[in-house]
Write an enzyme that holds these catalytic residues in place. Sequence first.
Site, short mmCIF file in Angstrom:
data_model
loop_
_atom_site.label_atom_id
_atom_site.label_comp_id
_atom_site.label_asym_id
_atom_site.label_seq_id
_atom_site.Cartn_x
_atom_site.Cartn_y
_atom_site.Cartn_z
CG ASP A 188 -2.66 0.49 0.75
OD1 ASP A 188 -2.09 1.49 0.59
OD2 ASP A 188 -3.08 -0.56 0.84
CG HIS A 243 -5.20 3.50 1.10
ND1 HIS A 243 -5.54 2.53 0.75
CD2 HIS A 243 -6.44 3.48 -0.12
CE1 HIS A 243 -5.87 1.32 0.11
NE2 HIS A 243 -6.83 2.57 -0.19
CB SER A 415 -9.76 0.61 0.04
OG SER A 415 -9.02 0.59 -1.35
#
Length: 576
Positions: A188, A243, A415
Amino acid sequence: MMLFKKSLIHACVAGLLAATQTGALAADTVPENKALARQMAISEVQALEGAGRFDETQVLVKFRPGASAAERERVIRSFGNGARRLGGQGKQVMAAGEFYVVKLGRRWSVASVMSRIAEDDSAVDYIVPDWILKLQAEPANDPDFAKVWGVQGRNTSPASPFGTGAAEMWAKGYVCKSAAPAYVAVLDTGVRTTHQDLRDQVFLNPNDAVVDQRDDDGNGLVDDVKGWNFYANNSNVEDDHSHGTHVAGTIAARRNNALGSVGMCGDGGVKIIPVKVCSSGGSCPTSAVLAAMNYVVDLKKNRGINVVAVNLSLGGLTSTPNLAGIEYFQAAQEAGIMVAAAAGNNGVNTDDRFMWPASLPVDNIISVANLKADGLLSTSSNYGASSVDIAAPGSSIYSTVHASDSAYNWKSGTSMAAPHVAGAIGLYRVLHPQAGVVETRNALFGTAAVESTLQGKVDGARRLDVSGWQWNTVTTSYVARCGLNASKTGFWFLVNAYTDDSRRTVLRYMGITYKAYDPTGKLLNTYIGRTNNNGAALWAFNRSAQPWGQQFTVQVQTDDGGSRTYSSSELNCPVP
């Protein structure tokens, strides 16, 4: 209309996938399929030129197994301006052929290179663009939804009937602990490793634990102490986007520490390996993802790290199948590593479109859709009755973020759904350390809730539900027997395991270990197995080759924490 269901793709490339032990694409086995896929890809690449969907300065080249250095150099020189081998650090896990990232010469475009290389080139398997993948998160649409509903269940307080149900087991006293943690690699934007809810859950490389400007573990990466940054090719795995930190929190944020959020396995049994593959803006080159996959498999196969899952909350949608780098995911499958992959936020049917990597036809990849707290799929979530495997909480998910060591926020998207599955995989592998890909996949699907609202949207209308799982319980009863076979050369030891003293409930499909010791405490022999549907596990071997003598003890241990030691006199075992 062409349908790109996983089952159809499996059928179309079955010969390709089974061609070698590592599962390399063997285009020479079915050249007609390879030619069709490449020609289709070229047309799509031409249509997307200038759209920022792939890196237009380079391509990924997969050479065939056995291609010589001279052949590789010939191909690269024909259109390239320099090249580097992809994922070549340490012991090479991609044994069946090699990938190179080749910089294009000034006269070449990606599509022209793909067209130029002949299908019968003896050195080249295939050439594909270095697709730029995107993170599959979107702004949360309910900033007041301040609870971690994804881990709750129908019988928790507060109740969230469409959560994963992990908290239902916590309420019964179960915890996700292990003396030998399972690791989930988060590919990520990085992870804020100092976050108060994550710092105890982050991987520390035992083979390269000190920043000393040396490659202590010999894998070609200097100071991969907490993981590696394949986007910038350095050891800095800290998050510069948020994220990845949010994803990590959903998997393993610490439980019972009076802080912030909580992950699917927050008691220390699962730890996070930060692997940065994306820029601060959320662009993630395919080449970085594949190199990272190689790294993760190398950690498992060659470095002794118990990696059980990879979380990939990113992807790219195409109109035609994109099988780039499928070998790396097959290598992960062979190493017993699962992949939780975001199904995507395009709101389209991926039975008709292709989402990389979620749509890749490899059994260890679980494609995850975004479920809302009301039990419906988000309208932005991709779906597919064959191509999407399961739905999991993904809307208004509260978790750790990178702004500070005490920061939390809400995010939504596939996600956020994928790490609930990755965390569940980690949780299951803590419960069943010897489990492989097939057993883990069956557990996820076999215990999933079936929701009528998911019919036609998700394969089997499945929703992630772990409320029936139990971990870190203590088996309270065993029954053991032993004996010799008719020829008196074979010895057997049989245990039936139960979850209660009344012996009414057998302990099914649980990891079990037997260790035999002589009177001085010397280890004589070890058996590692699993109980069957009747809670039984049989250990049989040639005693003449492994004599124990007349006095010994056998220690029985099950993976749930139960144990019992039997003496030879107690067992009354026959002696030849």
